[in-house]
Design a protein around this motif. Structure first.
Motif: not given
Length: 397
Positions: A109-136
């Motif tokens: 999954l390549v995320l071309l842009y993230m605004y800081p609040p959603s970026h922070y929330i994404f990092e907090l919960f990424r391991k629960y929702f994107f366990q099988n994906q590599k992230i850029i």
């Protein structure tokens, strides 16, 4: 190099997403990134998620779709209070991506842009929702807000982004792309982040040939290009206008803002600088045609703004082969050292005035030729084929 293999026919292996940008925003950058990733992953199927008009603009920008399919998401334009709605929509769209990635067995999954609040929330919960994906995740100008001291919402966003980036000390499934070597170095200096999480590439841009043009210096035409606001110190062009008003009045100098002018610099406006009073973005064709008619591009950002952020307008100047007159900062200095004389780097505004005086007096056509040759060499070195090769070599997750 990432090796993504599936035996299941028709599986989408890679997702590229910009869940924030609408319509024309970031289109040149996102289109260039799509082309680069198509080149890196020639044999993989790619899905792009974005707002409908944004997708339409990207498709018209890059032409043939190749190995990519497009998926529309809901997003709205606007700032201030609408930022909250946009963040909620971005988070909702991230949840849709969770389902898509799981269903299609997406590996990257390549995320071309993230605004800081959603970026922070994404990092907090990424391991629960994107366990099988590599992230850029691509880091843009908001990373410069970690040192913000004045504007409240930028201070908050800077703190959230810094926290997000410092959450992971080591993570084999995560990489951040920074848009320049000097930006990566400054991020490492300003944050407690492992350098192994960072990849540096030049700012992607799809360059094209343009008709050759030499200045007549009658009048000398200078312009600020891209969005004009206080964060870019763009109000200083009105000080230039005030200082050189006699030259403007008699037709020896033309000053212009090419691009939208934010309200925060409206109080500085004067009649010596031409600008768009509607605060609306020009069409890409209007923007290109206006830049084609100028002699030099003006930049006023110093190191308070350019330690950790790239400049899309800088690469517009390279594309349209316009020498640069700029206040010195780390980012511009890096490219001047790399490509030689592509314009004038000025220590401060007074030095910038002396540069304008020099050009008005001497009309340095031979030096302009040298600058054009170096800019054309820069276009060749910064072509997406080179960035594609560079990213391919660095993309080991």
């Amino acid at each position: 190099m990432i090796k993504l293999i599936s035996n299941e026919k028709g599986v989408y292996m890679i997702v590229i997403a910009d869940l924030w940008m609408c319509d024309k925003n970031h289109v040149p950058f996102n289109a260039a990134m799509v082309k680069i990733l198509q080149g890196v992953f020639k044999t993989e199927k790619i899905s792009f998620f974005g707002e409908k008009k944004h997708i339409d603009n990207i498709r018209s920008f890059i032409g043939s779709d190749g190995n990519i399919s497009y998926h529309e998401v809901s997003q709205i334009k606007g700032g201030k209070i609408k930022h909250v709605i946009r963040e909620l929509l971005a988070l909702y769209n991230l949840l849709k991506l969770v389902a898509f990635c799981k269903k299609k067995n997406v590996k990257l999954l390549v995320l071309l842009y993230m605004y800081p609040p959603s970026h922070y929330i994404f990092e907090l919960f990424r391991k629960y929702f994107f366990q099988n994906q590599k992230i850029i995740i691509v880091l843009h100008g908001e990373v410069g807000w970690i040192n913000e001291k004045e504007v409240k919402h930028r201070k908050i966003c800077g703190c959230l982004l810094k926290s997000a980036l410092e959450l992971k000390k080591k993570d084999k499934n995560l990489k951040y792309i920074t848009l320049g070597e000097v930006i990566m170095q400054n991020i490492v200096l300003n944050m407690d982040i492992q350098k192994e999480l960072l990849i540096s590439i030049d700012h992607p841009y799809i360059y094209s040939p343009i008709p050759s043009r030499l200045p007549s210096f009658k009048p000398l035409s200078l312009a600020s290009i891209g969005t004009a606001d206080l964060t870019r110190n763009a109000h200083l062009i009105f000080e230039v206008g005030q200082k050189y008003k006699e030259y403007v009045d008699v037709g020896l100098l033309k000053l212009e803002i090419i691009g939208p002018m934010n309200p925060d610099i409206g109080k500085y406006a004067n009649k010596y600088v031409a600008y768009c009073k509607t605060n609306e973005k020009l069409s890409r064709l209007e923007y290109e045609n206006k830049i084609a008619e100028i002699d030099y591009v003006l930049f006023f950002r110093d190191n308070n703004q350019y330690t950790m952020r790239a400049s899309g307008a800088f690469f517009d100047a390279i594309q349209f082969e316009k020498p640069i007159i700029a206040i010195k900062n780390d980012y511009f200095e890096y490219y001047f050292k790399r490509f030689g004389n592509i314009g004038y780097l000025c220590e401060n505004i007074e030095n910038l005035y002396r540069t304008i005086d020099y050009i008005l007096k001497n009309k340095p056509l031979a030096e302009y030729h040298e600058q054009l040759n170096n800019i054309r060499r820069a276009k060749e070195n910064l072509a997406i084929t080179h960035i594609e090769r560079d990213l391919k070599n660095k993309l080991v997750i």
